[in-house]
Design an enzyme around this catalytic site. Structure first.
Site, short mmCIF file in Angstrom:
data_model
loop_
_atom_site.label_atom_id
_atom_site.label_comp_id
_atom_site.label_asym_id
_atom_site.label_seq_id
_atom_site.Cartn_x
_atom_site.Cartn_y
_atom_site.Cartn_z
N GLN A 122 -12.12 8.20 0.42
CA GLN A 122 -11.12 7.14 0.40
C GLN A 122 -9.76 7.68 -0.06
O GLN A 122 -8.78 6.95 -0.02
CB GLN A 122 -11.55 6.02 -0.56
N GLU A 126 -9.82 -7.44 -2.17
CA GLU A 126 -10.81 -7.58 -3.23
C GLU A 126 -10.82 -8.95 -3.89
O GLU A 126 -11.72 -9.27 -4.66
CB GLU A 126 -10.55 -6.48 -4.25
N ARG A 170 -14.88 -2.88 -4.93
CA ARG A 170 -14.13 -3.99 -4.36
C ARG A 170 -13.40 -4.78 -5.43
O ARG A 170 -13.48 -6.02 -5.51
CB ARG A 170 -15.05 -4.89 -3.55
N CYS A 171 -12.75 -4.06 -6.31
CA CYS A 171 -11.93 -4.73 -7.32
C CYS A 171 -10.93 -3.73 -7.85
O CYS A 171 -11.12 -2.54 -7.70
CB CYS A 171 -12.80 -5.28 -8.45
O1 CDP Z 1 -6.30 -1.23 0.18
P1 CDP Z 1 -7.10 -2.05 1.15
O2 CDP Z 1 -6.78 -1.77 2.58
O3 CDP Z 1 -8.57 -2.05 0.86
O4 CDP Z 1 -6.74 -3.58 0.84
P2 CDP Z 1 -5.51 -4.49 1.26
O5 CDP Z 1 -4.23 -3.81 1.09
O6 CDP Z 1 -5.71 -5.76 0.51
O7 CDP Z 1 -5.71 -4.76 2.81
C1 CDP Z 1 -6.90 -5.13 3.47
C2 CDP Z 1 -6.54 -5.46 4.92
O8 CDP Z 1 -5.89 -6.75 4.97
C3 CDP Z 1 -5.54 -4.48 5.55
O9 CDP Z 1 -5.74 -4.32 6.93
C4 CDP Z 1 -4.24 -5.17 5.27
O10 CDP Z 1 -3.15 -4.70 5.98
C5 CDP Z 1 -4.58 -6.65 5.51
N1 CDP Z 1 -3.66 -7.53 4.77
C6 CDP Z 1 -2.84 -8.42 5.44
O11 CDP Z 1 -2.92 -8.53 6.66
N2 CDP Z 1 -1.95 -9.18 4.71
C7 CDP Z 1 -1.88 -9.11 3.36
N3 CDP Z 1 -1.02 -9.84 2.66
C8 CDP Z 1 -2.74 -8.22 2.66
C9 CDP Z 1 -3.61 -7.43 3.40
#
Ligand code: CDP
Length: 789
Positions: free
Chosen positions: A227, A744, A374-375
């Protein structure tokens, strides 16, 4: 607020922010054409299998490898003694501890790596493990932190010079004196002792590596289920002493990570050392059981929490003491400054002046734990304790739990809000989110229904959780992992034909980055998403970043993407001015096009401009249209939400069924609403698993109960409740596109909502707590004990 089409700044064809663009990556995934680690096959590749300790704690008296070496097809058998010759028997962990790569002196948990076989095929490697004879001298096992800290407990880490106990750390946050004063003034103190059980991220794809060290060039290409490929490359350089420019880490498609693929595992190091010595590529892929018993566990916090409240129902202060079961090596992946992760966000969504957190970490004879499953580091445990305490406080005051929350929430005008443990919450509107969830269940009527049901001997329960998360580490001043500052990066190159390639320091494990990060560029530059390729996970071809975990990709990598796209738009403006023979200030921008103010028909598209960047730039301008940005966030982002769960408990069996689950989430601006809903649905499912069925336990000898999916339960569509999703949108004021992380939130927020619902159902029995997982026999026993009182 639901995003309507009129509010979108780009067309469906361009597909910028707010469009539910279909996931680009799914084309290969649904055709079975993904490229996962086990798909990597290199010429002459050998295979590695690992011999693991069957016992939790023992001295190693001897290891006899002769029979294994004699098996046809076996190329080498490696022990800790062999690695000692290369100074590789021990490695540093992400938390500054040391961890045995292959055990030399002692084994310290069941499943610990003892020896490795390298063979021509994976079956021979596996067969040869049975031919290695290890003579163990058993020692007593320690399986929980209180036992570990007790007087006379066997010292687990006697490899550490001068170590005479099992303490890993003692850590405090907040203001003790102020908090003690708040407690002295309180009308009521509500307390809770609970255990957030050990769990495992259990990604569908287990961990593995293919190490390919070229003996002629010295170049090490390491395919890794990682990751955080850039951070891993640096740590590999430091551990193995290989020059960093000669290490290339490639993270191919990853079948789920959830924090499990952040630490560096011994298998990665042994495979690399073997390839270096033998001069051939070496592949190692864990089995399911190996993954479940030896890699990156999460949670395992024994928590005591207290809330000081006034008789009017105001929270005055909070105290928590937690004992963390770290396993045999302190290998958490969390910021150096914060020994208990970001647990000190435990004041949650409430406005009160004083809090004090005490955390003690202990070594036990279990596999290393503490990954951010996941947190955002330890936010799940924090959210759980405050939301369980809030519910119980309301009961003790005789107040409605929703009213208690509404009374204590941080108010919208208080943002940016300084929490008593040192966070600065960026934005929030907690009242609206909870009200929306309450309206969805018609709360006043639901309360009446509950009362009616009780009269008929039916036990309906209503559980609320109003969580606040903290995601998006850093800033670099406060946040680092193993000394590496937490920022992230994006490199954007627009080709002459107007097509673009975006390279990132983060790494998706299934979250849809290839789609959402392209949407950010599409939004900023008006280039259609289908014209933008997103590349991640190859350290030779992407800019440096700290990787994807703790929902940090959108807050940090997403911000870097927006900033670099904006910087290129400024250069594009100068090129457009040159093409239109106008000055920069005379140009207007609409997504995908510059035009002359007052003469909208006179314009050039971003594609025209891109072509000019390589064919017709003004004198003195550097050719090309590309750049890289390293984004160091000014603050974290604080997504939040309110969940309301309705359950019915069968008092005869202890079984509880979820009747309704309403989830109102606020992650600021949603880039791709469909993907966000997918993230929330997955998170709610994992939260339900924690509350309802999932844990990993150990017997008194340290044997791991939970080494397969018969014992460690993953909810299927059959058990998973139906979720009703809604949203509010409170943009983050400091994020370039107003987005907060979301991956998360639902795992963090939902466990308390489920447990609160069961406890609410059992109020007529006077039951105030049942630890997770709230298994039927635990509910049944709690009812029987209550009836016997
Ligand atoms: O770091 P990680 O990708 O696990 O988590 P994240 O930044 O929360 O994003 C998870 C997925 O949701 C990604 O594809 C993000 O781009 C999308 N996302 C989104 O569309 N809009 C947001 N406000 C937050 C996340």
């Amino acid at each position: 607020m639901t995003t309507t089409h009129d509010q979108l700044s780009t067309s469906v064809e361009v597909g910028g922010i707010g469009h539910s663009v279909r996931r680009a990556e799914d084309a290969r995934f649904i055709q079975g054409a993904g490229n996962y680690l086990d798909d990597v096959k290199l010429p002459g590749m050998l295979h590695m299998a690992i011999l693991r300790s069957p016992v939790a704690h023992a001295k190693i008296l001897s290891i006899d490898t002769a029979d294994a070496l004699a098996l046809p097809g076996v190329v080498a058998v490696i022990t800790g003694a062999d690695l000692e010759g290369y100074n590789l028997a021990w490695m540093p962990t992400l938390s500054g501890d040391t961890q045995a790569v292959l055990a030399t002196d002692k084994v310290r948990f069941q499943g610990q790596e003892v020896a490795a076989v390298i063979a021509e095929d994976p079956y021979t490697a596996e067969d040869a493990l049975a031919l290695i004879f290890v003579d163990y001298d058993d020692l007593p096992a320690v399986t929980n932190p209180r036992q570990a800290m007790a007087e006379g407990a066997p010292v687990i880490r006697d490899d550490k010079e001068g170590k005479t106990d099992n303490s890993v750390y003692h850590w405090e946050a907040g203001d003790k004196e102020l908090t003690d004063r708040a407690f002295a003034e309180a009308d009521l103190v509500v307390s809770l002792d609970t255990h957030y059980p050990r769990s495992h991220p259990a990604p569908l794809e287990t961990c593995g590596a293919v190490a390919d060290v070229n003996p002629a060039t010295g170049k090490a290409t390491i395919y890794l289920t990682s990751q955080a490929p850039h951070a891993h490359r640096t740590l590999f350089a430091l551990v193995a002493g290989l020059p960093e420019q000669n290490i290339r880490i490639i993270s191919p498609d990853i079948g789920g990570g959830f924090g499990n693929k952040v630490p560096i595992y011994p298998g990665y190091v042994v495979a690399t050392a073997a390839s270096l010595v033998i001069g051939k590529p070496v592949k190692w892929v864990e089995t399911r059981t190996e993954n479940l018993i030896s890699t990156g566990f999460a949670r395992d916090y024994h928590m005591h929490g207290e809330l000081a409240v006034s008789k009017e129902g105001r929270i005055l202060g909070m105290r928590t003491h937690l004992w963390s079961d770290q396993g045999a090596f302190y290998a958490d992946a969390q910021p150096t400054k914060f020994r208990a992760g970001l647990f000190h966000i435990c004041t949650g969504s409430y406005d009160f002046p004083a809090a004090h957190v005490v955390a003690d970490g202990a070594y036990t004879n279990k596999a290393p734990g503490g990954v951010a499953y996941r947190c955002s580091f330890r936010v799940t445990e924090a959210s759980y304790i405050i939301e369980r305490l809030a519910q119980n406080a309301a009961y003790e005051l005789g107040m409605d739990p929703a009213e208690f929350r509404m009374k204590n929430f941080i108010r919208p005008e208080q943002f940016p809000y300084h929490s008593p443990t040192g966070f600065v919450y960026d934005s929030g509107d907690y009242h609206t989110a909870l009200q929306k969830a309450l309206d969805a269940v018609d709360y006043p009527n639901l309360l009446k229904e509950q009362e009616e049901a009780r009269k008929q001997g039916r036990y309906l329960g209503i559980g609320i959780a109003s969580f606040t998360e903290v995601v998006g580490a850093g800033n670099s001043r406060d946040y680092d992992i193993a000394g590496l500052k937490m920022f992230d990066s994006a490199e954007l190159r627009i080709h002459p034909t107007g097509k673009a390639i975006l390279k990132l320091g983060v790494k998706s494990q299934g979250q849809g980055h290839e789609t959402t990060f392209a949407q950010i560029v599409a939004n900023e530059l008006g280039i259609p998403v289908t014209d933008i390729a997103v590349i991640e996970g190859d350290t030779d071809n992407t800019p440096y970043g700290l990787g994807t975990y703790a929902s940090r990709s959108t807050p940090v990598g997403g911000a870097a993407t927006a900033v670099i796209a904006r910087q290129l738009r400024e250069k594009a403006r100068r090129l457009a001015a040159h093409l239109l023979e106008a000055s920069d200030e005379d140009l207007e921008w609409e997504p995908g096009r510059f035009y002359i103010k007052g003469a909208p028909e006179k314009g050039v598209t971003i594609q025209d401009v891109a072509f000019a960047a390589y064919t017709n730039m003004p004198d003195g301008m550097e050719p090309g249209l590309e750049g890289v940005h390293y984004y160091d966030p000014p603050n974290m982002t604080y997504p939040f939400g309110s969940y309301v769960v309705v359950v019915e408990v069968d008092p005869e069996t202890g079984v509880w069924e979820v009747e309704r689950m309403i989830a109102v989430d606020d992650c600021g601006v949603r880039i791709n609403p469909m993907i966000v809903e997918g993230q929330i649905t997955g998170g709610l499912t994992e939260g339900f698993a924690k509350a309802n069925m999932q844990w990993i336990t150990f017997d008194n000898d340290g044997n791991c109960i939970g080494s397969n999916f018969m014992d460690y339960l993953i909810p299927t569509a059959w058990e998973t409740p139906r979720f009703e999703l809604d949203e509010t949108v409170t943009p983050s004021p400091h994020h370039p596109i107003g987005a907060k992380g979301v991956g998360e939130s639902a795992t963090v927020g939902s466990p308390a909502a489920y447990v609160n619902a069961v406890i609410d159902a059992l109020r007529p029995f006077g039951i105030t707590n049942i630890d997770m997982p709230v298994l039927p026999h635990r509910v049944w026993s709690a009812i029987r004990e209550a009836q016997a009182r």
